[in-house]
Design an enzyme around this catalytic site. Structure first.
Site, PDB file in Angstrom:
ATOM      1  N   PRO A   1      15.725   9.120  22.916  1.00 53.05           N
ATOM      2  CG  PRO A   1      13.487   9.168  22.554  1.00 53.05           C
ATOM      3  CD  PRO A   1      14.827   9.070  21.601  1.00 53.05           C
TER       4      PRO A   1
ATOM      5  CE  LYS B   1       2.465  -9.667  13.046  1.00 51.81           C
ATOM      6  NZ  LYS B   1       2.458  -9.814  11.238  1.00 51.81           N
TER       7      LYS B   1
ATOM      8  CE1 TYR C   1       2.853  -5.510  14.946  1.00 51.81           C
ATOM      9  CE2 TYR C   1       4.069  -5.803  16.791  1.00 51.81           C
ATOM     10  CZ  TYR C   1       4.023  -6.152  15.254  1.00 51.81           C
ATOM     11  OH  TYR C   1       4.836  -6.930  14.816  1.00 51.81           O
TER      12      TYR C   1
ATOM     13  CD  GLU D   1      -0.123   1.011   9.363  1.00 51.46           C
ATOM     14  OE1 GLU D   1       0.743   1.490  10.534  1.00 51.46           O
ATOM     15  OE2 GLU D   1      -0.609   1.783   8.374  1.00 51.46           O
TER      16      GLU D   1
ATOM     17  CE  LYS E   1      -3.966   1.635   2.939  1.00 53.28           C
ATOM     18  NZ  LYS E   1      -4.384   1.770   4.597  1.00 53.28           N
TER      19      LYS E   1
ATOM     20  CB  THR F   1       5.456 -10.327  15.734  1.00 55.03           C
ATOM     21  OG1 THR F   1       6.548 -10.107  16.987  1.00 55.03           O
ATOM     22  CG2 THR F   1       4.228 -10.043  16.244  1.00 55.03           C
ATOM     23  CG  ASP F   2       9.044 -10.949  19.616  1.00 54.92           C
ATOM     24  OD1 ASP F   2       9.040 -10.363  19.322  1.00 54.92           O
ATOM     25  OD2 ASP F   2      10.244 -11.685  20.239  1.00 54.92           O
ATOM     26  CD  GLU F   3       6.505  -6.653  19.741  1.00 53.17           C
ATOM     27  OE1 GLU F   3       4.454  -6.079  20.814  1.00 53.17           O
ATOM     28  OE2 GLU F   3       7.339  -6.250  19.928  1.00 53.17           O
TER      29      GLU F   3
HETATM   30  P1  NAD Z   1       7.569  -1.880   8.031  1.00 49.26           P
HETATM   31  O1  NAD Z   1       6.445  -1.609   8.250  1.00 49.26           O
HETATM   32  O2  NAD Z   1       8.477  -1.889   7.662  1.00 49.26           O
HETATM   33  O3  NAD Z   1       6.482  -2.568   6.941  1.00 49.26           O
HETATM   34  C1  NAD Z   1       5.180  -2.518   6.488  1.00 49.26           C
HETATM   35  C2  NAD Z   1       4.704  -2.528   5.252  1.00 49.26           C
HETATM   36  O4  NAD Z   1       3.616  -2.870   4.861  1.00 49.26           O
HETATM   37  C3  NAD Z   1       5.247  -1.769   4.508  1.00 49.26           C
HETATM   38  O5  NAD Z   1       5.884  -1.727   3.352  1.00 49.26           O
HETATM   39  C4  NAD Z   1       3.574  -1.162   4.221  1.00 49.26           C
HETATM   40  O6  NAD Z   1       3.238  -0.277   3.836  1.00 49.26           O
HETATM   41  C5  NAD Z   1       2.539  -2.226   4.180  1.00 49.26           C
HETATM   42  N1  NAD Z   1       1.521  -2.358   4.552  1.00 49.26           N
HETATM   43  C6  NAD Z   1       1.006  -2.022   5.476  1.00 49.26           C
HETATM   44  N2  NAD Z   1      -0.617  -1.522   5.552  1.00 49.26           N
HETATM   45  C7  NAD Z   1      -0.519  -2.051   4.303  1.00 49.26           C
HETATM   46  C8  NAD Z   1      -2.041  -2.272   3.748  1.00 49.26           C
HETATM   47  N3  NAD Z   1      -3.275  -2.285   3.996  1.00 49.26           N
HETATM   48  N4  NAD Z   1      -1.557  -3.566   2.544  1.00 49.26           N
HETATM   49  C9  NAD Z   1      -0.698  -2.753   1.529  1.00 49.26           C
HETATM   50  N5  NAD Z   1       0.566  -3.064   2.522  1.00 49.26           N
HETATM   51  C10 NAD Z   1       0.547  -2.772   3.456  1.00 49.26           C
HETATM   52  O7  NAD Z   1       7.286  -3.682   9.012  1.00 49.26           O
HETATM   53  P2  NAD Z   1       8.992  -4.800   9.308  1.00 49.26           P
HETATM   54  O8  NAD Z   1       9.101  -3.930  10.093  1.00 49.26           O
HETATM   55  O9  NAD Z   1       9.398  -4.921   7.522  1.00 49.26           O
HETATM   56  O10 NAD Z   1       7.806  -5.869   9.356  1.00 49.26           O
HETATM   57  C11 NAD Z   1       6.758  -6.645   8.053  1.00 49.26           C
HETATM   58  C12 NAD Z   1       6.596  -7.761   9.294  1.00 49.26           C
HETATM   59  O11 NAD Z   1       7.084  -8.672  10.051  1.00 49.26           O
HETATM   60  C13 NAD Z   1       5.424  -6.886  10.433  1.00 49.26           C
HETATM   61  O12 NAD Z   1       3.542  -8.652   9.173  1.00 49.26           O
HETATM   62  C14 NAD Z   1       5.821  -7.508  11.032  1.00 49.26           C
HETATM   63  O13 NAD Z   1       4.406  -7.835  12.332  1.00 49.26           O
HETATM   64  C15 NAD Z   1       6.942  -8.681  10.907  1.00 49.26           C
HETATM   65  N6  NAD Z   1       7.711  -8.685  12.497  1.00 49.26           N
HETATM   66  C16 NAD Z   1       8.439  -8.119  12.872  1.00 49.26           C
HETATM   67  C17 NAD Z   1       9.445  -7.974  13.326  1.00 49.26           C
HETATM   68  C18 NAD Z   1      10.820  -6.525  13.739  1.00 49.26           C
HETATM   69  O14 NAD Z   1      11.496  -6.712  14.408  1.00 49.26           O
HETATM   70  N7  NAD Z   1      10.702  -5.135  12.000  1.00 49.26           N
HETATM   71  C19 NAD Z   1      10.105  -8.773  14.546  1.00 49.26           C
HETATM   72  C20 NAD Z   1       8.600  -9.501  13.436  1.00 49.26           C
HETATM   73  C21 NAD Z   1       7.806  -9.648  12.741  1.00 49.26           C
HETATM   74  O1  DAU Z   2       9.704  -8.030  18.949  1.00 50.11           O
HETATM   75  C1  DAU Z   2       9.320  -8.408  17.264  1.00 50.11           C
HETATM   76  C2  DAU Z   2       8.968  -7.129  17.574  1.00 50.11           C
HETATM   77  O2  DAU Z   2       9.807  -5.925  17.343  1.00 50.11           O
HETATM   78  C3  DAU Z   2       8.111  -6.312  15.709  1.00 50.11           C
HETATM   79  O3  DAU Z   2       7.019  -7.268  16.313  1.00 50.11           O
HETATM   80  C4  DAU Z   2       7.713  -5.244  16.175  1.00 50.11           C
HETATM   81  O4  DAU Z   2       7.025  -4.577  14.511  1.00 50.11           O
HETATM   82  C5  DAU Z   2       9.009  -4.865  16.260  1.00 50.11           C
HETATM   83  O5  DAU Z   2       7.944  -2.706  15.703  1.00 50.11           O
HETATM   84  C6  DAU Z   2       9.292  -4.560  17.236  1.00 50.11           C
HETATM   85  O6  DAU Z   2       8.735  -3.996  18.425  1.00 50.11           O
HETATM   86  P1  DAU Z   2       9.247  -3.232  19.751  1.00 50.11           P
HETATM   87  O7  DAU Z   2       8.962  -2.439  20.349  1.00 50.11           O
HETATM   88  O8  DAU Z   2      10.104  -4.648  20.635  1.00 50.11           O
HETATM   89  O9  DAU Z   2      10.436  -2.574  18.845  1.00 50.11           O
HETATM   90  P2  DAU Z   2      10.594  -0.581  19.074  1.00 50.11           P
HETATM   91  O10 DAU Z   2      11.967  -0.352  18.067  1.00 50.11           O
HETATM   92  O11 DAU Z   2       9.796   0.230  18.892  1.00 50.11           O
HETATM   93  O12 DAU Z   2      10.987  -1.036  20.163  1.00 50.11           O
HETATM   94  C7  DAU Z   2      12.707  -2.223  21.477  1.00 50.11           C
HETATM   95  C8  DAU Z   2      12.643  -1.352  22.199  1.00 50.11           C
HETATM   96  O13 DAU Z   2      13.351  -0.048  22.692  1.00 50.11           O
HETATM   97  C9  DAU Z   2      11.668  -1.151  23.301  1.00 50.11           C
HETATM   98  O14 DAU Z   2      11.915  -1.857  24.445  1.00 50.11           O
HETATM   99  C10 DAU Z   2      11.270   0.000  23.461  1.00 50.11           C
HETATM  100  C11 DAU Z   2      12.110   0.148  23.083  1.00 50.11           C
HETATM  101  N1  DAU Z   2      12.626   2.127  22.429  1.00 50.11           N
HETATM  102  C12 DAU Z   2      12.174   2.480  22.073  1.00 50.11           C
HETATM  103  C13 DAU Z   2      12.184   3.659  20.555  1.00 50.11           C
HETATM  104  C14 DAU Z   2      11.343   3.508  19.622  1.00 50.11           C
HETATM  105  C15 DAU Z   2      13.026   3.663  22.973  1.00 50.11           C
HETATM  106  O15 DAU Z   2      13.581   2.956  24.449  1.00 50.11           O
HETATM  107  N2  DAU Z   2      12.974   4.649  23.105  1.00 50.11           N
HETATM  108  C16 DAU Z   2      12.494   4.681  21.967  1.00 50.11           C
HETATM  109  O16 DAU Z   2      12.400   5.840  21.292  1.00 50.11           O
END
Ligand code: NAD
Ligand code: DAU
Length: 336
Positions: free
Chosen positions: A203, A152, A148, A83, A34, A124-126
């Site tokens: 932060p 998931k 979130y 998201e 999207k 996700t592990d969350e």
């Molecule tokens: P991201 O936010 O970087 O990317 C998400 C992508 O999905 C974007 O390109 C966005 O445009 C697209 N998107 C959002 N809504 C959409 C819709 N309605 N239709 C089509 N496309 C849409 O996310 P990421 O960090 O790459 O995570 C990817 C996947 O992995 C997610 O499902 C997330 O829950 C999972 N995940 C992420 C992590 C992490 O640490 N980042 C860990 C475990 C699982």
């Molecule tokens: O565990 C998998 C998940 O990891 C994915 O499913 C999510 O999509 C991904 O966003 C991520 O979630 P977290 O909440 O763990 O990630 P984030 O980078 O937002 O934060 C990591 C840790 O750092 C968390 O304990 C919060 C802390 N944090 C985060 C931000 C953005 C801070 O202390 N300051 C910050 O500004």
């Protein structure tokens, strides 16, 4: 093999598409995305003219669009679209329910109608919630603690239900925190690296002692690739990096590596419902032959180096909508 990758313009999806095209020379990939604030075609510059790759801008909740793509003959769907930022979900969960849950439903329905041979739901592990000691196994109870994670978890179980009810060949993966190139600079590692490069405070939420298990994004991609080939239908697989570290240590590492002062750390109000620790038991995946190959320190340094070298990529993201959102978050936290 013809793949439909959703959310392929995001962080993990774009790394996965590059990985998959490189590894499987005879595959074709359609990327349905999207292009929300987190989707970025700059992430895919290297493959945009590859004849095996096609981009379609669209929403996964758009059933007629999804139907028209899957009807073409798709062997495999990998659903990354979501998201993904916990802070955004707190107070604004609507888009998370809409995309992460309803979007998964639309994809599953279409896969079922057209006999897709494998559906990988990227969870996700969350979904397990927080764990003080030990590590979660795939059979543990789900206890998601933020909107979130709950959305998931909904999609995770919905995907499983399509296996249990209709025998759609579904695999669910639950990965830990990813890091690497092309991660949107709202997530902690790219946020802190790019802030530090600009001498903007970092932060750190709460006492900074929350623990995450860091997985290099390429190790995540290799795990998904292996599961496409060797995973068993209807099964869940944890994917963890085995690199647990409290946020404060991660932050200090980034600052020290960039030769920036630790005084840039700014302790701010904690995230609401902030999960204390994530930890995964990955024996089930390891039995299939997977190991994370990245050395954590080296991969983290290379990741920081990537952001240093690629300011062109993040400079334009750290403005406009992102900047407004970030400033509001940061200033609101500072007030307390
Ligand atoms: P991201 O936010 O970087 O990317 C998400 C992508 O999905 C974007 O390109 C966005 O445009 C697209 N998107 C959002 N809504 C959409 C819709 N309605 N239709 C089509 N496309 C849409 O996310 P990421 O960090 O790459 O995570 C990817 C996947 O992995 C997610 O499902 C997330 O829950 C999972 N995940 C992420 C992590 C992490 O640490 N980042 C860990 C475990 C699982
Ligand atoms: O565990 C998998 C998940 O990891 C994915 O499913 C999510 O999509 C991904 O966003 C991520 O979630 P977290 O909440 O763990 O990630 P984030 O980078 O937002 O934060 C990591 C840790 O750092 C968390 O304990 C919060 C802390 N944090 C985060 C931000 C953005 C801070 O202390 N300051 C910050 O500004």
């Amino acid at each position: 093999m013809k793949l439909l990758v959703t959310g392929g313009a995001g962080f993990i999806g774009s790394n996965f598409i590059r990985y998959f095209l490189e590894k499987h020379k005879s595959c074709a990939v359609i990327n349905l995305d999207k292009l929300t604030y987190a989707g970025n075609l700059d992430n895919l510059k290297e493959v945009q003219s590859d004849p095996r790759y096609r981009f379609i801008k669209g929403d996964i909740i758009d059933a007629p669009l999804v139907e028209s793509i899957v009807r073409e003959g798709i062997d495999l769907i990998v659903n990354f679209a979501a998201e993904t930022h916990v802070d955004r979900a707190i107070g604004h969960a609507g888009d998370f329910i809409r995309t992460d849950v309803y979007g998964a439903f639309v994809l599953l329905e279409s896969a079922r109608s057209h006999g897709v041979k494998r559906f990988v739901q990227i969870s996700t592990d969350e979904v397990y919630g927080s764990i003080e000691k030990g590590s979660f196994k795939e059979t543990d109870t789900l206890m998601p603690r933020n909107p979130y994670a709950a959305s998931k978890a909904g999609a995770d179980r919905l995907a499983y239900s399509y296996w249990a009810t209709y025998q759609l060949p579904v695999i669910v993966t639950r990965a830990s925190n990813n890091f690497g190139p092309y991660q949107y600079p709202e997530k902690v590692i790219p946020l802190f690296v790019t802030n530090a490069l600009r001498d903007i405070p970092l932060p750190l939420y709460g006492d900074g002692m929350n623990v995450r298990d860091w997985l290099f994004v390429m190790d995540h991609c290799s795990a998904i690739d292996l599961l496409i080939e060797k995973g068993r239908d209807g099964e869940i697989y944890n994917i963890g990096g085995g690199n647990e570290i409290p946020n404060v240590e991660l932050t200090q590492f980034i600052l020290d590596y960039l030769k920036k002062p630790r005084t840039l750390i700014k302790k701010v109000k904690d995230r609401q419902g902030h999960d204390r620790r994530y930890s995964l038991d990955c024996e089930k995946l390891k039995k299939l032959g997977w190991r994370p190959r990245a050395d954590f320190t080296q991969a983290l340094q290379e990741t920081v180096d990537w952001y240093v070298r690629n300011e062109w990529w993040w400079d334009k993201l750290k403005s406009g909508e992102y900047w407004e959102y970030y400033r509001k978050q940061y200033v609101d936290r500072e007030k307390d």
